[in-house]
Design a protein around this motif. Sequence first.
Motif, PDB file in Angstrom:
ATOM      1  N   LYS A 740       0.874  -1.163  -0.020  1.00  0.00           N
ATOM      2  CA  LYS A 740       0.108  -0.076   0.050  1.00  0.00           C
ATOM      3  C   LYS A 740       0.949   1.202   0.014  1.00  0.00           C
ATOM      4  N   SER A 741       1.390   1.719  -1.188  1.00  0.00           N
ATOM      5  CA  SER A 741       2.232   2.672  -1.311  1.00  0.00           C
ATOM      6  C   SER A 741       1.704   4.067  -1.325  1.00  0.00           C
ATOM      7  N   GLU A 742       0.608   4.169  -1.550  1.00  0.00           N
ATOM      8  CA  GLU A 742      -0.241   5.519  -1.380  1.00  0.00           C
ATOM      9  C   GLU A 742       0.495   6.563  -2.286  1.00  0.00           C
ATOM     10  N   LYS A 743       0.616   6.173  -3.538  1.00  0.00           N
ATOM     11  CA  LYS A 743       1.263   7.148  -4.629  1.00  0.00           C
ATOM     12  C   LYS A 743       2.705   7.339  -4.530  1.00  0.00           C
ATOM     13  N   LYS A 744       3.303   7.009  -3.444  1.00  0.00           N
ATOM     14  CA  LYS A 744       4.754   7.080  -3.182  1.00  0.00           C
ATOM     15  C   LYS A 744       5.878   6.359  -3.493  1.00  0.00           C
ATOM     16  N   TYR A 745       6.661   6.785  -4.072  1.00  0.00           N
ATOM     17  CA  TYR A 745       7.899   5.924  -4.516  1.00  0.00           C
ATOM     18  C   TYR A 745       9.335   6.686  -4.166  1.00  0.00           C
ATOM     19  N   TYR A 746      10.372   6.117  -4.514  1.00  0.00           N
ATOM     20  CA  TYR A 746      11.402   6.708  -3.920  1.00  0.00           C
ATOM     21  C   TYR A 746      12.700   6.175  -5.066  1.00  0.00           C
ATOM     22  N   LEU A 755      15.352  10.428  -3.058  1.00  0.00           N
ATOM     23  CA  LEU A 755      14.296  11.469  -3.066  1.00  0.00           C
ATOM     24  C   LEU A 755      13.003  10.699  -2.962  1.00  0.00           C
ATOM     25  N   GLU A 756      11.784  11.312  -2.302  1.00  0.00           N
ATOM     26  CA  GLU A 756      10.733  10.791  -2.433  1.00  0.00           C
ATOM     27  C   GLU A 756      10.029  11.356  -3.721  1.00  0.00           C
ATOM     28  N   ARG A 757       9.166  10.303  -4.464  1.00  0.00           N
ATOM     29  CA  ARG A 757       8.572  10.835  -5.488  1.00  0.00           C
ATOM     30  C   ARG A 757       6.995  10.757  -5.134  1.00  0.00           C
ATOM     31  N   ILE A 758       5.854  11.418  -5.613  1.00  0.00           N
ATOM     32  CA  ILE A 758       4.672  11.330  -5.330  1.00  0.00           C
ATOM     33  C   ILE A 758       4.153  11.305  -6.725  1.00  0.00           C
ATOM     34  N   ARG A 759       3.245  10.208  -7.168  1.00  0.00           N
ATOM     35  CA  ARG A 759       2.449  10.307  -8.676  1.00  0.00           C
ATOM     36  C   ARG A 759       1.815  11.604  -8.622  1.00  0.00           C
ATOM     37  N   ASP A 760       1.755  12.168  -9.767  1.00  0.00           N
ATOM     38  CA  ASP A 760       0.970  13.349 -10.242  1.00  0.00           C
ATOM     39  C   ASP A 760       1.044  14.450  -9.246  1.00  0.00           C
ATOM     40  N   SER A 800      21.830   3.316 -15.458  1.00  0.00           N
ATOM     41  CA  SER A 800      20.784   4.272 -15.192  1.00  0.00           C
ATOM     42  C   SER A 800      19.605   3.848 -16.104  1.00  0.00           C
ATOM     43  N   GLN A 801      18.511   3.834 -15.765  1.00  0.00           N
ATOM     44  CA  GLN A 801      17.281   3.651 -16.273  1.00  0.00           C
ATOM     45  C   GLN A 801      16.131   4.519 -15.807  1.00  0.00           C
ATOM     46  N   GLY A 802      15.172   4.485 -16.624  1.00  0.00           N
ATOM     47  CA  GLY A 802      14.104   5.332 -16.057  1.00  0.00           C
ATOM     48  C   GLY A 802      12.948   4.476 -15.837  1.00  0.00           C
ATOM     49  N   GLY A 803      12.037   5.064 -14.771  1.00  0.00           N
ATOM     50  CA  GLY A 803      10.755   4.282 -14.073  1.00  0.00           C
ATOM     51  C   GLY A 803      10.058   5.300 -13.117  1.00  0.00           C
ATOM     52  N   GLY A 804       9.178   4.371 -12.685  1.00  0.00           N
ATOM     53  CA  GLY A 804       8.350   5.026 -11.616  1.00  0.00           C
ATOM     54  C   GLY A 804       7.223   3.771 -10.969  1.00  0.00           C
ATOM     55  N   SER A 805       6.390   4.472 -10.637  1.00  0.00           N
ATOM     56  CA  SER A 805       5.115   3.639  -9.904  1.00  0.00           C
ATOM     57  C   SER A 805       3.795   4.248 -10.564  1.00  0.00           C
ATOM     58  N   MET A 806       3.175   3.685 -11.410  1.00  0.00           N
ATOM     59  CA  MET A 806       2.096   4.147 -12.199  1.00  0.00           C
ATOM     60  C   MET A 806       0.855   4.000 -11.317  1.00  0.00           C
ATOM     61  N   HIS A 807       0.893   3.025 -10.526  1.00  0.00           N
ATOM     62  CA  HIS A 807      -0.165   2.367  -9.625  1.00  0.00           C
ATOM     63  C   HIS A 807       0.400   2.191  -8.426  1.00  0.00           C
ATOM     64  N   ASP A 808      -0.426   2.391  -7.287  1.00  0.00           N
ATOM     65  CA  ASP A 808      -0.030   1.846  -6.050  1.00  0.00           C
ATOM     66  C   ASP A 808       0.635   0.566  -5.937  1.00  0.00           C
TER      67      ASP A 808
END
Length: 1012
Positions: A740-746, A755-760, A800-808
């Motif tokens: 349950k990441s609640e929009k957050k990823y690092y 760094l903390e990232r927050i979706r949108d 190095s690569q790109g990425g993120g969290s598109m969904h919790d």
Amino acid sequence: MNMAQFLVDEIKQLLQNHLKIMYVIKFCAILLFIVTQSFTAPYKLSNGCGYDSCNLGKSDKLNVHIVAHTHDDVGWLKTVDQYYYGSRGEIVRRGVQYILDSVVQALVENSDRRFIYVEMAFFWRWWNQQSDDMRNTVKQLVNEGRLEFISGGWSMIDEAATHYNSIIDQHSLGAEFLHDTFGECARPKIGWQIDPFGHSREVASLFAQMGFDGLFFGRADYHDLIIRSTERTREMVWQASSNLDRQSWLFTGILPLYYFGPPPFCFDITCRDPPIMDDKSLHDYNVPERVEIFIGEALAQREIYATNHIIMTMGGDFYNQNAHENFKNLDKLIHYVNLQQENGSDVNVFYSTPSCYLYALNKAEKKWSTKTDDFFPYASTPFVYWTGYYTSRPALKRYERYANNILQVTRQLNGFSQSNLRNIIFDLSEAMGLAQHHDAVSGTSKQHVANDYAQRLSDGIDRAVEVINDAYAKLLSKESRTTSIPHQFLCPYSNISACLPIEGQNQFTLTFWNPTIHPVTIYPRVPVTREYLIRDPIGNLVRAEYLPIPDTMKNIPGRMSSAQNQYLLQASLPALGYNTYYFEAKVDTNKIEHKKVTTTINEACILQNEYLRVEFNDRGDLKHIVNLAKNLIVSFTEQGLYWYTSYAHANSTPLSPASGAYIFQPLFPEPLPVSITRHIHCMKTDIVQKASIIFNEWTSQEFSLYRNTSAIEIEWIVGPIPVDDNIGKEIIIRYNTDIKSEKKYYTDANGRQVLERIRDYRPTWHYVPDDPISSNYYPINSRIWIRDQDRQLTILTDRSQGGGSMHDGSIEIMVHRRLLHDDSMGVDEALNETAYDKGLVVSGKHILFFDRPSNSAQLHRIGAQQLFMYPLATYALPNTSSYTNYSDMFRQSWSALSDAMPLNVHLLTFDQLAPKQYLVRVEHYFELNEDEFYSKSVTIDLQTLFKSIGTINEMTELILTANLPLSELHRLDWITKDQESSHIDMFQQYLSNVTIITLNPMQIRTFQVIIA
């Protein structure tokens, strides 16, 4: 990227569409400036270098600092050689040698003129070709402050795909050249990142530690620029690290329009703007209108900056091949604009430099806004996110990491063997400096230029092997023996299970150098064509696994090896030292004991060791990972490889680009699976348990769980990406969980801070999502994670690569791209890499950790360092009759350390400068409050590193770039709007008999060491 004029027009329309009505009147002037701004600067006759030589203008005027410059890419559309000499004119007519020739002559002609230069890769070449008279002339210009070096790195680095180790190295390389050639007057004080496509907080922190007083750059997200222009906060104090506090604060300014001048005032030979025609007898006399336009540009710029000082950068890509033409017009412009002061104008124009402009701001007695986050991702217009280059050219990104590994090991071997061959290592250092360029490791150059970067790294590695052999000749040899040491060689194709020189040999040795200051255990694979007995450094037989090489590896295009099998062994290595393993073929293979191997195909599979259990179903779906010791479980759905359909159209423009080398523009928000079916092959041995997932003929994953490890290794192979359907594809690996990441990823910044990232979401402005995928992509240099209160899933990357969290609960990482259209951002070439007449195949690794958040820091910090500084394997073919004969002649194990070093300390640099002189960097690589134990300050004795060489006689602490004693560093002080001062008391120079130092979290300390 010369798309400036197009973007100027588009930004104007953009701003009109985004501004609220209440801002329209005020913003008219702002709009005029953002659309037509640029930078140019003048200055008074200097009596010396440094801030004391600066013209600070007039207190009652608007002071326009004209900065004459050129931006010289060390490779982009042409190679660094082609740009320097001006060859390949059919691509673009640019020659850097002519720029430098012309600029020096123009500076000599008029003592008011000033010029800045940035890229040491070019200047070093040019300097080496000059006569003594010309060198003396240039030294005088530097000493008078009229030729100023800014940033001073070998290249202008990319900030998304670079690792902090290489960033420091390449800036130190340039700084060393400038210091040795010109002395203190040439020491750069300003970071100048005018062209990279996003800006990193860690880079700003490193620049502050390099002694820089400020940083200027050209690109920022268009949302950000609108707000900052309205609020006059384009200049700020960047608080670039929560760990180092004021030591990392850096004054930062966003330049008016990238790095160009106002569009009507380009006087380069490539420009079409009219010159200053000041003969009143001519019909084309244009001084009044040209002066009026310039003053209007200056007044518009004043509306978006906070003081009565503004900067105009008069230059662009490869400007000033005819500097006489440029400076002659600038001289006239300055003269005639300043004459208008007699008619009431308050615009005062003069030649200047970024450092003088910064000094003027420092003296303005203003309180500045602050920033703590970074400038990623960068969007130039709506829907246009420069996030594709985080992954572009994944093979080059990996090769750069591999080359850096060899560079650090070679320096260590040279230092500990006291071989004094630093001059040979220079070739690899120089190639690595070029590779950090923002069109190199970023993957945004033309294909033939990318090939050139790789070739230079390869040539540098070949030279480094000479040093490695010289070092091992000393370290392997027993004191009583004078036998020549077997030649050591690398097997660069080990990543595809190939090593041609050892195939069919009766015996060979495998030596691992561990570049870290901690013992490590690794599980190397050795491809072979026959069976061997393997002996460890003390002669014991190694119980290695003899396993088939997977078909997915054997089928990679270009693999020439006939090896069908490979040995997997466990190798425990000493800290900062080596172990040698001896392979001896046996004719009677019946005497070789093979461990039991169990395999299953398309059945449910469970991998399990002392720490973890990994569960797959019979379809090859990853279902669960269980942390046995912590009684934690994470469930997975749809883990695997997927692809985004690349947006493409024939009329790509900067406003509406196709997905390309720079831009990630998915056509649809949801990716497609690479295959709707998959096959699983499960294999278990004593050392490792593996689950190989075959998606189709061009994608696969292999999960490996080794004994006594708390990590899961995931090896992926992607390619050739099919494009027969005329659709470009961007391949991701997705890890979908129930966390349950609640929009957050690092995500990490250049391998250090996280760094903390927050979706949108953006910390600096209210963000309205336009592209839900690419707008949430961030650079991943070494790690990304998600977590909830009890669980954390961390993925380490080998490049190095790109990425993120598109969904919790989800992590996705882009691993490969094959595109069929150019994104119109300047490279003018589709990112369609091929090899052996097929699409490029890329293999790589992810390392997965699953634990409690409180225990995860030590796993990913230590794991990332060991992955980055992986032991270097060298092979040799000894002319020995047996292991006994070999062991009698050669030392098989050695370590530079006698005492264990703390696990939160890393040896960043160990470089022999001269026979008794060394450069040493050590760092604390944990952050504050990250781990209950490892985030504490730590004390070490540097003498421990030199126990095998001698006694430290003298030790001087230096700034990060090693070109100034830390005790002599005096940075400018700034006051924030919160009434905080950036001033700190620097550490004092250590006494010569003190070798014990303390490291605080995230601190890097640099020392020049002289041994007795």
